[in-house]
Motif scaffolding. Structure first.
Motif, short mmCIF file in Angstrom:
data_model
loop_
_atom_site.label_atom_id
_atom_site.label_comp_id
_atom_site.label_asym_id
_atom_site.label_seq_id
_atom_site.Cartn_x
_atom_site.Cartn_y
_atom_site.Cartn_z
N GLU A 361 0.86 -1.17 0.00
CA GLU A 361 0.00 0.00 0.00
C GLU A 361 0.91 1.23 0.00
O GLU A 361 2.09 1.12 0.28
CB GLU A 361 -0.91 -0.01 1.24
CG GLU A 361 -2.24 0.68 1.04
CD GLU A 361 -3.26 0.29 2.11
OE1 GLU A 361 -3.99 -0.70 1.90
OE2 GLU A 361 -3.33 0.96 3.15
N SER A 363 -0.05 4.08 1.77
CA SER A 363 -0.92 4.89 2.62
C SER A 363 -0.19 5.63 3.74
O SER A 363 -0.82 6.17 4.63
CB SER A 363 -2.03 4.01 3.18
OG SER A 363 -1.49 2.80 3.62
N GLU A 576 -3.17 6.13 -6.90
CA GLU A 576 -2.37 5.79 -5.72
C GLU A 576 -2.99 4.59 -5.03
O GLU A 576 -4.21 4.44 -5.03
CB GLU A 576 -2.36 6.91 -4.67
CG GLU A 576 -2.05 8.27 -5.16
CD GLU A 576 -2.15 9.29 -4.03
OE1 GLU A 576 -1.29 9.28 -3.14
OE2 GLU A 576 -3.09 10.11 -4.06
N ASN A 578 -3.86 4.17 -2.07
CA ASN A 578 -4.34 4.71 -0.81
C ASN A 578 -5.63 5.45 -1.13
O ASN A 578 -6.16 5.28 -2.24
CB ASN A 578 -3.29 5.64 -0.17
CG ASN A 578 -2.93 6.81 -1.08
OD1 ASN A 578 -3.79 7.38 -1.75
ND2 ASN A 578 -1.66 7.16 -1.13
N THR A 579 -6.14 6.26 -0.24
CA THR A 579 -7.42 6.90 -0.54
C THR A 579 -7.24 8.31 -1.12
O THR A 579 -8.17 9.11 -1.09
CB THR A 579 -8.31 6.96 0.72
OG1 THR A 579 -7.58 7.61 1.75
CG2 THR A 579 -8.72 5.58 1.19
N GLY A 580 -6.07 8.59 -1.61
CA GLY A 580 -5.89 9.88 -2.30
C GLY A 580 -4.99 10.84 -1.57
O GLY A 580 -5.26 12.04 -1.52
N PRO A 596 -8.40 11.91 -8.04
CA PRO A 596 -7.83 10.68 -7.47
C PRO A 596 -8.26 9.43 -8.22
O PRO A 596 -9.35 9.39 -8.78
CB PRO A 596 -8.41 10.66 -6.06
CG PRO A 596 -9.72 11.38 -6.18
CD PRO A 596 -9.54 12.42 -7.25
N THR A 598 -7.99 5.66 -6.75
CA THR A 598 -7.45 5.00 -5.56
C THR A 598 -7.71 3.51 -5.57
O THR A 598 -8.67 3.04 -6.16
CB THR A 598 -8.04 5.62 -4.28
OG1 THR A 598 -9.42 5.28 -4.22
CG2 THR A 598 -7.87 7.13 -4.29
N THR A 600 -7.08 0.20 -2.65
CA THR A 600 -6.51 -0.27 -1.38
C THR A 600 -6.86 -1.74 -1.16
O THR A 600 -7.33 -2.12 -0.10
CB THR A 600 -7.01 0.56 -0.17
OG1 THR A 600 -8.44 0.49 -0.15
CG2 THR A 600 -6.57 2.00 -0.26
#
Ligand code: SF4
Lengths: 643, 348
Positions: A361, A363, A576, A578-580, A596, A598, A600
């Protein structure tokens, strides 16, 4: 067109790349099989990328779905950037491995199955009511099912091993078959087995016999028709010396190189944590390079000892993964306050809390850039691939030493474990950045431990130096003298000095990895998403879409030209794992409408996902296929682009 | 021990220009003076001496010592000191910590610096209270201690610093108190010890825990309440009229009366600082029925951590070529040859 190149090994055309996934129980040695296959592939001159995917449990119960361990490799005679979206060939060593992985296999792909493991008990564990070998559910794939277990036992019979030990060689039997399928030499594996079992020649020979038997089976099977041998010619790479390297190795070597360029001994403080421990293990074997490794009692002690070593004049390094980085946070503040060089490596994994220890990840970007108490600026550098990790580690050392600051080096679980060919660099080609230590008072009759140079860095003063006794600590320092000072103006001045020092770190301007400045869309990535983004952008451009790839290495400070560059595009897409998080940083820094994308799931991006996302920006535009990817396609670039 | 060349200094040379900011009457002042008095006697070199502390009243100590100093973060001084010592074993390191810093938030690091046996001196100022944060009960506060966080009196049992140190594997355990004239001797013994030397120093926090050590530290009647342990000497107190003997039935120490000089007849023990079993009895010896055991309770050196690290590094490097170019090219490699005719390959 490369995209029309068939990739199924049983087709007569020679594909330019093939994706193979080895899957089995965690006890089946799939990671070893994959590792050795990777080495043989590299030695054959193919470009490659790998993706080891294993469970968090060390010894997960045998035969279970969560105990499945897999190793995917994408290799070919063209440039390879990712481990491939979907396998062309799946090796399934038991029912659970089949169940977990079969959906990923391309339609028409080849699945090799060990029927010896398809017992009622194992089928139950894999939650199959009926054996998939009998119910027609594998109809859309080519199935090569036979009793690998029995063939292995047969092959190693002369060595008098019990059935249990004999079955341990199953992975070598399978590897032998895979080596035959792709016309790979067996010698390197023979050598490796002999070295690995130096003191157990019987085991070495049994494994070699299994390997040879698997290889021989391929030849025989070819005669009877189900599989064909494929030879992928070497990739057209720049002349030079090559080897394979994983991210964890590359970071370790880069740190050693960085310390040498700084002309400093290195002190590495670590604490066991997945997936960062590999760096500690590598460095523990490199003591002859002036490396001291210290396995501390906890994450906090690991970073504090590294700070202590930096204070005493070595290059302090610590490494961990998200949860451990969280524990080190207060000490990072101390290194920022005392302005000592330090490199902190974060091998990111899925979070929060314990999260997904063995899955990747991205994150921890907020944690790296913002995650400390007080205004605590710190440079952040991120690696985009195993070989890039070497360069980034050197870069982190340089910034730490030149600017007297802790530096966060971001990598992730995917990069740490993935392997790729690496053009071995010449250490002499790097510019040294020798550390300087203050030898005499720098303020006339007085010592000024916080007097800054043109770069904003304070002097490095080793305890033991005559006449330069002074005290440092976490309490706010007075400008120049470094004495305790709580005065409002002083704190303002020191906060500003710390911020401007970090913002002033000299880093290269941002380049466009693929495409050109300006246009309809920029796909902006950082870290290990490089491969899939690069290929998705390449393929989209081949379709005529005006899209460019920008990949940011320096997360903090950001490259000076980045804002202007991003504003030169109509749209900015930031994929990414992750969540942005990077999207937020870019929006904050540049008031740019970064969008974004995203993910995960603990798995890297597939090229197809990114291509679909890119396609959405071009809806209604002629020539846009809307991001649909033909299932037979690998991640190959289009030849028109390369011409 | 790290200053093979005796360095000429006076107490004044160890004072800094910084204003000392402890409360007037705080026991820390006396400890500071004791240390500043001891270092010249050791021939210590200020440039080679490092004071490392955590957080708390006691941890301000480095600012007042004209040597190198590092005021770190709460509880972590042992870890930081370990890094300093490994990076430069020549440095003479004094750790300054307190009961909260060293046994509460930093208890883990204290245990490990002791078991690893890093060659440093650890002074734990025990005032049985959190001073800097305004008087909360600490891990060494006695049961029933009334404080802002324990208004009806604390109810958790206190830790015993010397027993903790010994249990963690310390090879030197000493004890003293702030105003004691014997404190420099304990410091000197600690300094002479090769390895982690743990010294518990009872310190009077005049503001938040005033005079809790008066029952044994007060000059009046001190000889009845203090047992100063000297290796090779009988364990006598109360001007030689009492001594410590071993009750072999109970495997416990006991106080015996001594008639005249006949301490041997009374079965009084001779202090053997290398006897670990005896050390365990001494650190657990309760004050009240017994005098307070002070001085060098235990001193039995073992090889130090940094020596082991250096030896391991030498062993691991022996016969190896530290050539970076070779290291990078290690393992199975292959060479791509220059092509006679450059193909129109893809862009770099
Ligand atoms: S609070 Fe107590 S320990 Fe702290 S300086 Fe004041 S008297 Fe000393």
């Amino acid at each position: 067109m490369a995209t029309s190149a068939a990739t199924r090994p049983q087709d007569t055309d020679i594909p330019e790349a093939v994706v193979v996934r080895f899957a089995g129980d965690s006890g089946d040695g799939m990671q070893l099989t994959g590792g050795q296959f990777t080495l043989s592939t590299a030695l054959a001159g193919n470009d490659l990328a790998t993706f080891p995917d294993f469970p968090a449990e060390i010894r997960a119960p045998q035969g279970t779905l969560f105990g499945v361990s897999a190793f995917q490799i994408n290799f070919g005679s063209r440039e390879i950037n990712t481990a491939g979206d979907a396998p062309d060939v799946l090796v399934a060593m038991n029912p659970a491995a089949l169940k977990v992985n079969i959906a990923a296999l391309k339609p028409g792909g080849l699945v090799i199955i060990d029927t010896g493991e398809f017992t009622k008990r194992n089928l139950d564990k894999a939650k199959y009511d009926v054996s998939p070998l009998d119910d027609g559910s594998l109809a859309k794939w080519d199935v090569l099912a036979f009793d690998i277990s029995a063939l292995t036992i047969e092959a190693v019979k002369p060595f008098g091993l019990g059935n249990k030990d004999a079955l341990r060689s199953k992975n070598m039997w399978t590897l032998g078959l895979a080596l035959w399928m792709f016309d790979r030499p067996r010698d390197p594996v023979h050598d490796w087995l002999r070295a690995k079992f130096k003191n157990k020649p019987d085991i070495a020979n049994a494994n070699i016999a299994a390997l040879d038997a698997g290889h021989a089976y391929g030849e025989t099977a070819e005669l009877s028709g189900p599989i064909k041998q494929l030879h992928l010619p070497p990739v057209d790479s720049a002349p030079g010396l090559y080897r394979t390297i994983t991210g964890a190795e590359a970071i370790s070597l880069g740190l050693v190189a960085g310390a040498q360029l700084a002309e400093l001994p290195m002190f590495f403080g670590g604490y066991p944590i997945t997936p960062a421990s590999a760096i500690l293990h590598h460095l523990a074997r490199l003591k002859e390079f002036g490396v001291t490794t210290f396995q501390a009692e906890d994450e906090i002690a690991a970073i504090c000892a590294a700070i202590g070593a930096s204070y005493a004049g070595q290059l302090g390094v610590t490494s961990s993964s998200g949860p451990g980085i969280a524990l080190k946070t207060e000490a990072m503040g101390l290194a920022i306050m005392t302005e000592l060089p330090l490199v902190i490596v974060n091998s990111q994994r899925g979070g929060p809390s314990t999260g997904l220890p063995t899955k990747t990840e991205q994150s921890d970007l907020y944690q790296a850039v913002y995650g400390r108490n007080g205004d605590a600026p710190m440079p952040v550098v991120s690696c985009s691939s195993p070989s890039d990790a070497f360069e980034c580690a050197i870069e982190a050392c340089r910034i730490a030493v030149e600017y007297m600051t802790p530096v966060m080096l971001l990598t992730d679980g995917y990069i740490a474990n993935a392997a790729e060919p690496w053009a071995v660099p010449d250490p002499a080609s790097y510019t040294p950045f020798p550390a300087k230590f203050l030898q005499e008072k720098n303020g006339g009759d007085t010592l000024l431990p916080y007097k800054r140079d043109a770069k904003g860095a304070r002097p490095w003063i080793k305890p033991g130096t005559p006449d330069l006794m002074h005290r440092i600590g976490g309490i706010e320092k007075q400008v120049d003298t470094g004495h305790i000072d709580y005065a409002p103006d002083n704190h303002q001045a020191m906060t500003d000095a710390r911020v401007s020092k970090v913002l002033g770190v000299t880093i290269p301007d941002q380049e466009v990895a693929l495409g050109q400045p300006g246009g309809k869309l920029a796909v902006v990535g950082w870290g290990s998403t490089f491969g899939p983004i690069h290929q998705a952008v390449r393929r989209s451009r081949a379709k005529g879409l005006d899209v460019s790839h920008i990949h940011v290495r320096h997360i903090w400070p950001l490259p000076k030209n980045l804002g202007e560059l991003l504003h030169s595009y109509d749209n900015v897409l930031v994929p990414e794992m992750n969540t942005g998080q990077f999207k937020t940083v870019l929006r904050d820094q540049y008031l740019v409408d970064a969008q974004p994308l995203t993910k995960t799931s603990g798995q890297p991006f597939a090229i197809a996902e990114l291509e679909t996302a890119i396609g959405r920006f071009f809806d209604g535009i002629e020539g846009n296929e809307g991001g649909e990817v033909s299932v037979n396609d690998t991640q190959l670039p289009s030849p028109e682009l390369d011409a | 021990m790290n200053a093979p060349v005796k360095f000429e200094t006076t107490l004044k040379d160890w004072e800094t220009d910084q204003e000392v900011r402890w409360c007037p009457g705080c026991g820390d002042y006396a400890i500071l003076k004791a240390v500043q008095r001891t270092l010249p006697q050791l021939g210590a070199n200020p440039a080679n001496t490092v004071f490392i502390s955590g957080i708390g009243c006691s941890s301000r100590f480095p600012y007042y010592m004209e040597s190198y100093g590092f005021h770190t973060i709460h509880g972590r001084a042992p870890a930081l000191a370990t890094g300093v010592k490994l990076a430069n074993p020549e440095l003479d390191i004094w750790l300054v910590t307190g009961d909260g810093d060293g046994l509460s938030i930093g208890g883990n690091h204290m245990m490990h610096v002791l078991r690893r046996n890093v060659n440093i001196q650890i002074m734990l100022f025990n005032n049985e209270i959190y001073g800097l944060t305004k008087g909360q009960a600490s891990p060494t506060s006695r049961e029933g201690t009334k404080s802002p966080s324990t208004p009806l009196g604390s109810y958790d049992r206190p830790a015993n610093p010397c027993a903790f140190a010994l249990g963690s594997g310390a090879r030197f355990v000493g004890r003293g108190f702030d105003v004691s004239k014997n404190l420099p001797d304990v410091l000197k013994a600690a300094h002479a010890h090769q390895g982690a030397a743990f010294i518990e120093i009872f310190q009077n926090c005049i503001v938040y825990n005033k005079d809790v050590f008066e029952d044994f530290a007060a000059p009046k009647g001190a000889e009845d309440r203090q047992l100063w342990l000297v290796p090779g000497e009988p364990m006598l107190f109360a001007k030689g009229t009492k001594g410590i003997a071993l009750d072999t039935q109970k495997l416990a120490l006991t106080v015996v009366d001594v008639a005249g000089d006949n301490w041997q007849d009374a079965g009084v023990l001779v202090h053997d600082a290398t006897n670990r079993s005896l050390a365990h009895l001494l650190v657990e010896m309760p004050f009240g029925p017994f005098p307070m055991a002070l001085g060098v309770l235990y001193d039995d050196p073992r090889p130090t951590f940094e020596t082991a690290v250096i030896e391991e590094r030498a062993r691991s490097s022996a016969g190896k070529d530290a050539n970076l170019a070779k290291l990078l090219a290690k393992g199975q490699t292959w060479t791509v040859e220059e092509k006679a005719q450059q193909s129109d390959g893809h862009p770099a």
